[in-house]
Design an enzyme around this catalytic site. Sequence first.
Site, mmCIF file in Angstrom:
data_model
loop_
_atom_site.group_PDB
_atom_site.id
_atom_site.type_symbol
_atom_site.label_atom_id
_atom_site.label_comp_id
_atom_site.label_asym_id
_atom_site.label_seq_id
_atom_site.Cartn_x
_atom_site.Cartn_y
_atom_site.Cartn_z
ATOM 1 N N ARG A 103 -15.856 4.327 -16.486
ATOM 2 C CA ARG A 103 -16.517 3.495 -15.490
ATOM 3 C C ARG A 103 -17.484 2.553 -16.187
ATOM 4 O O ARG A 103 -18.342 2.957 -16.932
ATOM 5 C CB ARG A 103 -17.276 4.382 -14.506
ATOM 6 C CG ARG A 103 -18.080 3.592 -13.514
ATOM 7 C CD ARG A 103 -18.659 4.499 -12.491
ATOM 8 N NE ARG A 103 -17.605 4.802 -11.537
ATOM 9 C CZ ARG A 103 -17.787 5.567 -10.486
ATOM 10 N NH1 ARG A 103 -18.941 6.120 -10.255
ATOM 11 N NH2 ARG A 103 -16.798 5.792 -9.658
ATOM 12 N N CYS A 104 -17.315 1.277 -15.911
ATOM 13 C CA CYS A 104 -18.109 0.246 -16.578
ATOM 14 C C CYS A 104 -19.207 -0.277 -15.667
ATOM 15 O O CYS A 104 -18.936 -0.730 -14.558
ATOM 16 C CB CYS A 104 -17.188 -0.896 -16.981
ATOM 17 S SG CYS A 104 -17.991 -2.134 -17.983
ATOM 18 N N TRP A 105 -20.419 -0.218 -16.133
ATOM 19 C CA TRP A 105 -21.549 -0.820 -15.435
ATOM 20 C C TRP A 105 -22.207 -1.808 -16.375
ATOM 21 O O TRP A 105 -22.269 -2.968 -16.128
ATOM 22 C CB TRP A 105 -22.535 0.250 -14.990
ATOM 23 C CG TRP A 105 -23.760 -0.293 -14.336
ATOM 24 C CD1 TRP A 105 -25.010 -0.393 -14.872
ATOM 25 C CD2 TRP A 105 -23.866 -0.845 -13.029
ATOM 26 N NE1 TRP A 105 -25.878 -0.947 -13.985
ATOM 27 C CE2 TRP A 105 -25.201 -1.243 -12.833
ATOM 28 C CE3 TRP A 105 -22.970 -1.049 -11.995
ATOM 29 C CZ2 TRP A 105 -25.658 -1.820 -11.659
ATOM 30 C CZ3 TRP A 105 -23.427 -1.624 -10.825
ATOM 31 C CH2 TRP A 105 -24.760 -2.000 -10.667
#
Length: 186
Positions: A103-105
Amino acid sequence: CTKRSSSLDSGSPPGLAPAPRITSNLYLGDVAATNSHLLLFTRCISTIINISLEVVNTLCPDVGYLRVPVMDAPTTHISSCFDSMASKIHGWGHARSDTAALRCWGEQVPTICLANLQKNNSTSLAGAHAWIESCHPIIQPNNGFWQQLIYYEYKLFSMNRLRKISSPLGMTPDVYENELRVMLLL
């Protein structure tokens, strides 16, 4: 889970959030992608690795979640995660039963992907950057993360192939040299 179509590997099915494939068992997804039950099912993704402080998991049935709370800041010691995350990703690849989606933030996830490619694919840091950039065009770890990745490359291979160059933004990895030239021309 059985793969539905090989066309799923080269982009997202119509109407789904993008989640580019980095390796055979690793996708790089943003919050929308990793919250899409359809995408997770279609890609047979069974594990989400959430590497952020800011993003909360949205649970999906039959999907495991691993949360690694790492802040996107130059002073964060993300390198303490490199070996353990690469081992987990490598193990899932050998089991062939799990596919992970990171998951990319911020830039924590691409940084972990860079470290993973160095360790599990014996790829130089510059090569790992080119690999991920070909799948996900914008990756820019902060300077602190770059320093840790450079040290990790040295730890793994006893040499560094990536160098830092001076720029108006300070010392910058040479993988951004062409982008800096274009920026300076504007």
